[in-house]
Write a protein that holds these residues in place. Structure first.
Motif, PDB file in Angstrom:
ATOM      1  N   ALA B 148       0.848  -1.189   0.000  1.00  0.00           N
ATOM      2  CA  ALA B 148       0.000   0.000   0.000  1.00  0.00           C
ATOM      3  C   ALA B 148       0.883   1.238   0.000  1.00  0.00           C
ATOM      4  N   ARG B 149       0.299   2.320  -0.465  1.00  0.00           N
ATOM      5  CA  ARG B 149       1.022   3.612  -0.464  1.00  0.00           C
ATOM      6  C   ARG B 149       0.760   4.287   0.882  1.00  0.00           C
ATOM      7  N   VAL B 150       1.812   4.498   1.545  1.00  0.00           N
ATOM      8  CA  VAL B 150       1.628   5.142   2.868  1.00  0.00           C
ATOM      9  C   VAL B 150       2.494   6.401   2.878  1.00  0.00           C
ATOM     10  N   LEU B 151       1.870   7.543   3.118  1.00  0.00           N
ATOM     11  CA  LEU B 151       2.645   8.781   3.231  1.00  0.00           C
ATOM     12  C   LEU B 151       3.222   8.821   4.627  1.00  0.00           C
ATOM     13  N   HIS B 152       4.268   9.646   4.826  1.00  0.00           N
ATOM     14  CA  HIS B 152       4.903   9.704   6.152  1.00  0.00           C
ATOM     15  C   HIS B 152       3.930  10.152   7.224  1.00  0.00           C
ATOM     16  N   SER B 153       3.057  11.042   6.833  1.00  0.00           N
ATOM     17  CA  SER B 153       2.094  11.545   7.777  1.00  0.00           C
ATOM     18  C   SER B 153       1.179  10.452   8.293  1.00  0.00           C
ATOM     19  N   GLU B 154       0.988   9.463   7.436  1.00  0.00           N
ATOM     20  CA  GLU B 154       0.049   8.417   7.810  1.00  0.00           C
ATOM     21  C   GLU B 154       0.767   7.220   8.432  1.00  0.00           C
ATOM     22  N   ARG B 155       2.099   7.284   8.599  1.00  0.00           N
ATOM     23  CA  ARG B 155       2.889   6.110   9.016  1.00  0.00           C
ATOM     24  C   ARG B 155       2.498   5.589  10.374  1.00  0.00           C
ATOM     25  N   GLU B 156       2.380   6.528  11.276  1.00  0.00           N
ATOM     26  CA  GLU B 156       2.078   6.175  12.639  1.00  0.00           C
ATOM     27  C   GLU B 156       0.809   5.378  12.710  1.00  0.00           C
ATOM     28  N   GLN B 157      -0.150   5.975  12.063  1.00  0.00           N
ATOM     29  CA  GLN B 157      -1.472   5.382  12.085  1.00  0.00           C
ATOM     30  C   GLN B 157      -1.477   4.029  11.434  1.00  0.00           C
ATOM     31  N   PHE B 158      -0.755   3.940  10.317  1.00  0.00           N
ATOM     32  CA  PHE B 158      -0.702   2.727   9.566  1.00  0.00           C
ATOM     33  C   PHE B 158      -0.024   1.608  10.328  1.00  0.00           C
ATOM     34  N   GLU B 159       1.087   2.039  11.026  1.00  0.00           N
ATOM     35  CA  GLU B 159       1.818   1.027  11.782  1.00  0.00           C
ATOM     36  C   GLU B 159       0.981   0.462  12.902  1.00  0.00           C
ATOM     37  N   ILE B 160       0.250   1.337  13.518  1.00  0.00           N
ATOM     38  CA  ILE B 160      -0.627   0.918  14.592  1.00  0.00           C
ATOM     39  C   ILE B 160      -1.701  -0.003  14.061  1.00  0.00           C
ATOM     40  N   GLN B 161      -2.231   0.419  12.919  1.00  0.00           N
ATOM     41  CA  GLN B 161      -3.336  -0.323  12.332  1.00  0.00           C
ATOM     42  C   GLN B 161      -2.912  -1.735  11.960  1.00  0.00           C
ATOM     43  N   GLN B 162      -1.722  -1.823  11.462  1.00  0.00           N
ATOM     44  CA  GLN B 162      -1.274  -3.124  10.991  1.00  0.00           C
ATOM     45  C   GLN B 162      -0.629  -3.946  12.083  1.00  0.00           C
ATOM     46  N   GLU B 195       7.290   8.970   1.651  1.00  0.00           N
ATOM     47  CA  GLU B 195       6.213   7.983   1.610  1.00  0.00           C
ATOM     48  C   GLU B 195       6.819   6.586   1.643  1.00  0.00           C
ATOM     49  N   TYR B 196       5.933   5.641   1.940  1.00  0.00           N
ATOM     50  CA  TYR B 196       6.375   4.268   2.062  1.00  0.00           C
ATOM     51  C   TYR B 196       5.429   3.388   1.276  1.00  0.00           C
ATOM     52  N   ALA B 197       5.967   2.217   0.982  1.00  0.00           N
ATOM     53  CA  ALA B 197       5.092   1.249   0.313  1.00  0.00           C
ATOM     54  C   ALA B 197       5.315  -0.126   0.929  1.00  0.00           C
ATOM     55  N   PRO B 198       4.824  -0.293   2.103  1.00  0.00           N
ATOM     56  CA  PRO B 198       5.012  -1.577   2.771  1.00  0.00           C
ATOM     57  C   PRO B 198       4.050  -2.628   2.213  1.00  0.00           C
ATOM     58  N   VAL B 199       4.526  -3.839   2.172  1.00  0.00           N
ATOM     59  CA  VAL B 199       3.703  -4.946   1.678  1.00  0.00           C
ATOM     60  C   VAL B 199       2.703  -5.300   2.728  1.00  0.00           C
TER      61      VAL B 199
END
Lengths: 152, 1001
Positions: B148-162, B195-199
């Motif tokens: 997924a495309r993850v912007l830096h701003s959304e990293r925190e949230q994304f990491e938590i979510q996943q 931005e990040y693109a973690p699998v």
């Protein structure tokens, strides 16, 4: 041998000249042919008889023509004789002279006869001379041990 | 293919040129062959060059073929390789595309069910199972993952979510990892990025990459950025995959949160991007799997390269074996225009040897070499034959030269022998004239005969040499056949009379009098055949007949019917028909009657010579015509001769376009027959000889024309011959078989013959009858008593017939009969003067000698010179000469009885001329004869001569007709001119000599 050859050549030349000049004709050759070993002196004999006979006839002729009345018949007889013997020997010029002589006899032309007597006489002595020379040559050849060349 | 055809067309041109050249040379050689013989060596070299050129040419050709064929094979192989390679490439591409499409479809799925729904309908488990179950649809992918495309701003949230932190993959790549040890938990968390693109989702096969930021990987980052810009699938360069460590590529698709128009700009696409879907392609194993599905995988090797960077292609598949052999490159299109891929194919095995090409070309080469060998052998053979030919030519020349030399030698030697032989013969001849005793004369005669034999032998050898060298040519002149036969007859008359052999010639009246041909050679044949016949015949006859071929055929049939003993002499003879049985002329005659019509100008004569001799032994008959062959050595000793006469005769006959044959029965006789072709005589004026004879015969014929003759002869063949000869004189002949019939014939009024010929045999058979006949003839009441002649073939004296008061024998004509002899005999007895002119000096001289030898002759001439010359001439011919100068002398010498055989008298003589003297002599003779006839004087006392008549010949210088008439008038027998001419002398002497030999009754 050299002499013989020379003589033979001389002989041939001489006899040829006699034929050429009309002194002799073929009858002389015939005469020569009649001469053989059985009759070695034939030509000499005949020729010498011819000489004797002719001289006698010439004398007779001369005396006949000097007669007051010339017997032309007698003269003609002599000339006829002379003609016969000369033709037998082959003395052509004498024979021809005799033939002409006889014509004058027929004409009884004393002048012509006299003239021709001289002519015949002249011709006779000429041919006599020639024949004597010829015969002498023959003798010389024979003495030199050669043979007389035959004339064809 | 073009090179091949070019080579062939070039070769064709060369070949054509070569062929032209060769054919030109042949054309040149052929007509001027003789010219080339001289330069054989040159030609030989030329041939050798040609041979070398030939071999080189064919070697080139065979190499060309080899090259062509092998290149063709290589081409075919290349094609095969290309098609195989393309096929593989296409399959790979297709399968790749299928996988790619599927992944694209999956991206749509994710966009729809992950981003399109809230909350997401897809979680890791769903994704894993779905992908696991649809893996068959993507045969080339080893795994699929979604980042997924993850912007830096959304990293925190994304990491938590996943529930995990985003990790980076740099270190992973730097340190080689092993599958077992690989643990994502060990990875460092990703540093801060925009931005990040973690699998977030991954197929189970690649579950280890969940939470890894794909942008941290260099390859993946590039891929991701390109994918979201283009909106298409994008490929990475091949690289070692995580964990499996195998070569692979990753296909990335961007997932957009909304549908984008197809012409959306890249910024729009970036902005719309929500994630990235990646498929991992394990190229190596996949390609292997693919190839295994295809047949003939063993045949070729396949390499796949990424050639995006041309200078450094990255091998994706295949062993990197260095093989400089043939290879094929096929392009692969995996749907990413940025990436370029190529498939390289090559054959596993090295190309096989081009055996077909090698065999073909070597076969051609072998054939060409064989042809060269044949050519070489032929040339050698030709050269050898030529050499032999030249050698033969040389030998032939030598042989010919030798032959010429031989002939030359023969001719020269013959000539050289002949010349001195003539001298020898001439000298012998002259020696004969000298005084010789009998023994000497005999010696000389023998020597002369031997010499003549030698000369004739030389002539024969010369003829033979001429025949062998082929230089024999015939004349073509006009001639009188009968005259020639008469000549030959007189040649053999002496011999035949000596032997008592009857010699006869018969010429058919159909044979033209004048012929054109070679009289000399014809005469030679006849002489030869007759000579042989007479040589071998002791009794009987030799009979020569001449007929036309046309006539002879009929004649023979007639002869067949007549009795066999009706030959000339009554003796049996060999059958003439057999001698010419094989003649072509006859077969022609029988088959076609055109013979006579086609050749009107030609005269085909058939001549046969028949004898009753000893014949030819049977064993010798086969070699009769072989040169130098005789019956046996004994024959040569007894009869002489060379034995080439018949061979020459045969050759001459062949030259005359005729044939010769014979039949011979031992002890009976032989018959030789030959034919010859002549042409009709168109009598040439230049031909003096025949003209003269002709004239002579004509003039004589006139004298006897209108005369009649009676011939008594019981034998028809002999009668025929006699009739032929008598009729030649223009005399009409009647033939009776015996004297009884003769009486009858004579008795008949107005057919009393002028001449009677009786065969000796008839005359001798019954002398009483003969006497009676003779008396009958004398008592005939006519102006001229018929003249009686006996025909005899031998000299032996005829038995005299005593007729009481007088003893008389009729004139005998010695056979062989011939015109001249008959004329002479008849003229002599009938007193017809012969004014013809003979021209045969030599013969006459000889005969004159025979006539005059030993004769006592009186010469009367008053001219001493003439007398001497005449005497010399007569002595020369052997006469015994007595001279007289006067006519009176002659009269006294010629008063009978005397011993003179003849008298030559000058006409013009003084006192008594020749005419007068002759008259007186004749008067004396007649009174003396009367006294004998009246019985006052006995014949025996005066040399048995019943009638005295001495021949008196006038000698005159003037040969005038009148003189000669006068001569005859006064009882002279003839005249001769002065000086003597052999010709004339002979003629006159022969006349009187006969009257001396045979007194006229």
């Amino acid at each position: 041998m050299e002499i013989v050859g020379q003589l033979q050549k001389q002989y041939v030349d001489f006899i040829n000249s006699l034929f050429r000049e009309g002194y002799l004709d073929d009858q002389y050759v015939q005469l020569q042919k009649l001469q053989d070993d059985s009759n070695p002196e034939f030509v000499v004999e005949v020729v010498s008889i011819f000489f004797e006979d002719s001289e006698k006839l010439l004398n007779d002729l001369a005396s006949s023509l000097q007669q007051q009345v010339v017997d032309f018949k007698k003269v003609d007889g002599y000339v006829h004789q002379f003609k016969g013997s000369s033709s037998s020997v082959g003395a052509q010029r004498v024979k021809n002279a005799c033939v002409a002589f006889r014509n004058f006899c027929d004409e009884k032309n004393l002048d012509g006869c006299s003239r021709f007597l001289n002519l015949v006489k002249q011709e006779f002595y000429l041919v006599k001379n020639k024949l004597e020379t010829l015969l002498r040559l023959e003798q010389q050849i024979l003495q030199a041990g050669g043979t007389v060349p035959l004339i064809e | 293919m073009s090179t091949k055809s070019g080579l062939f067309s070039d070769g064709g041109k060369i070949w054509m040129k070569l062929w032209e050249h060769i054919s030109q040379c042949f054309c040149k050689i052929h007509p001027h062959y003789a010219l080339y013989i001289g330069s054989r060596k040159v030609r030989k070299n030329w041939w050798r060059k040609l041979l070398v050129a030939w071999i080189v040419f064919w070697i080139l050709i065979s190499f060309g073929i080899l090259w062509c064929m092998s290149s063709q094979a290589v081409e075919k192989r290349k094609e095969a390789l290309a098609s195989m390679c393309d096929e593989r490439a296409r399959m790979l591409q297709d399968q790749f595309n299928v996988s790619m499409n599927h992944i694209q479809a999956m991206s749509v799925l994710i966009a729809t069910f992950h981003h399109g729904k809230n909350p997401s309908a897809i979680d890791q488990i769903t994704f894993a199972s779905y992908t696991e179950r649809t893996a068959f649809d993507r045969p080339l992918t080893s795994g699929v993952a979604y980042a997924a495309r993850v912007l830096h701003s959304e990293r925190e949230q994304f990491e938590i979510q996943q529930g995990w932190t985003i990790k980076r993959m740099d270190s992973v790549e730097q340190t080689p990892v092993h599958e077992d040890e690989y643990d994502p938990a060990d990875l460092e968390p990703s540093p801060v990025q925009d931005e990040y693109a973690p699998v977030i989702f991954a197929q189970d096969t690649v579950a280890h990459i969940i939470s890894i930021d794909v942008l941290s990987g260099k390859e993946d980052c590039e891929n991701v950025l390109r994918a979201r810009e283009s909106g298409k699938g994008v490929l990475t360069a091949p690289f070692r995959l995580l964990k499996t460590n195998r070569l692979g590529v990753i296909l990335t698709f961007a997932v957009y949160k909304r549908d984008l128009p197809p012409y959306a700009t890249s910024s729009e696409r970036i902005e719309a991007t929500v994630g990235y879907l990646g498929g991992i392609f394990d190229v190596e194993s996949l390609v292997e799997k693919l190839l295994q599905q295809l047949a003939s995988k063993q045949v070729i090797l396949v390499n796949v390269y990424d050639t995006t960077n041309l200078s450094d292609p990255i091998s994706m598949y295949g062993s990197n074996i260095l093989n400089d052999g043939m290879r094929h490159v096929s392009d692969l299109n995996f749907g990413d225009p940025f990436r370029k891929h190529e498939m390289h194919c090559r054959f596993k095995l090295k190309p096989p040897w081009p055996w077909v090409a090698i065999t073909t070309s070597s076969a051609i080469l072998v054939i060409a070499l064989l042809m060269g060998q044949i050519f070489h052998a032929t040339m050698n053979r030709i050269a050898k034959v030529e050499d032999d030919y030249h050698e033969m030519m040389e030998l032939k020349k030598l042989a010919e030269a030798a032959d010429v030399a031989k002939s030359q030698f023969l001719a020269t030697v013959s000539h050289e022998i002949r010349t001195p032989m003539n001298g020898v013969l001439g000298m012998l001849h002259m020696l004969m004239d000298t005084d010789l005793d009998e023994t000497q004369e005999d010696y000389i005669r023998t020597a002369q005969e031997s010499g003549k034999a030698l000369v004739s032998l030389i002539n024969e050898v010369l003829d033979q040499a001429k025949i062998e060298s082929g230089r024999f040519e015939l004349e073509t002149v006009c001639f009188d056949l009968k005259a020639i036969l008469d000549d030959v007859l007189s040649l053999f008359s002496g011999k035949s009379q000596e032997k008592g052999v009857e010699l006869a010639v018969y010429v058919s009246d159909k044979v033209p009098a004048k012929l054109v041909g070679d009289p000399g050679r014809f005469r030679q044949i006849i002489t030869n055949l007759m000579g042989n016949s007479i040589k071998f015949t002791e009794k009987g006859h030799v009979y020569v007949t001449v007929h036309l071929v046309e006539e002879a055929v009929n004649l023979m049939d007639v002869e067949m019917e007549s009795p066999s003993n009706s030959t000339l002499s009554g003796l049996p003879v060999a059958d003439r028909r057999q001698s010419c049985a094989g003649f072509k002329a006859f077969s022609q005659e029988e088959s076609a009657p055109m013979f006579s019509s086609s050749s009107t100008d030609q005269v085909n004569l058939i001549v046969s010579v028949e004898d009753t001799g000893q014949g030819i032994p049977l064993e010798a008959q086969s070699r009769v015509f072989t040169p130098f062959m005789q019956v046996g050595p004994s024959i040569t000793r007894t009869h002489g001769g060379t034995g080439i006469g018949l061979s020459i005769s045969r050759f001459l006959v062949q030259l005359m376009k005729g044939e010769i044959g014979f039949v011979s029965l031992p002890q009976i006789g032989s018959t030789f027959t030959f034919t010859a072709v002549f042409t009709h005589g168109c009598c040439n004026v230049n031909d003096q000889k025949s003209q003269k004879i002709n004239n002579q015969l004509n003039s004589i014929s006139l004298e006897f024309r209108e005369m009649r003759a009676l011939l008594v002869d019981p034998r028809p063949v002999r009668a025929k011959v006699s009739v032929y000869h008598i009729e030649r004189l223009g005399i009409h002949v009647e033939v009776v078989r015996d004297l009884d019939k003769g009486f009858f014939s004579v008795n008949t009024e107005n057919s009393i013959p002028n001449i009677v010929f009786i065969e000796r045999e008839v005359w001798d058979k019954d002398l009483a009858l003969s006497t009676l006949f003779l008396n009958k003839l004398r008592s005939l009441d006519c102006k001229v008593t018929p003249k009686l002649f006996l025909l005899s073939s031998t000299i032996s004296s005829t038995r005299a017939i005593s007729t009481g008061s007088s003893v008389s024998t009729p004139s005998v004509i010695l056979k062989p009969l011939r015109a001249s002899l008959l004329i002479a005999s008849l003229q002599r007895s009938m007193g017809i003067g012969n004014r013809g002119n003979h021209r045969n000096g030599e013969l006459r001289t000889l005969s004159l000698r025979n006539l005059l030898r030993g004769r006592k002759i009186l010469v009367v001439d008053d001219n001493l010179v003439n007398l001497k010359v005449a005497a010399g001439a007569l002595k020369k011919y052997g006469a015994d000469v007595v001279l007289a100068e006067r006519g009176k002398e002659a009269i006294s010498l010629l008063t009978p009885p005397h011993h003179f055989d003849a008298c030559f008298m000058d006409i013009q003589m003084p006192e008594m001329d020749g005419f007068e003297a002759t008259k007186r002599i004749r008067d004396m003779e007649s009174s003396f004869n009367n006294r004998i006839h009246n019985g006052e004087l006995s014949v025996e006392a005066y040399r048995n001569i019943s009638t005295w008549h001495v021949p008196i010949l006038a000698m005159t210088a003037d040969v005038i007709q009148a003189t000669s008439e006068e001569c005859l008038k006064c009882g002279m027998d003839g005249y001769v001119s002065k000086p003597f001419e052999a010709e004339q002398l002979y003629r006159e002497v022969s006349r009187f000599s006969h009257t001396v030999l045979y007194e006229i009754p």
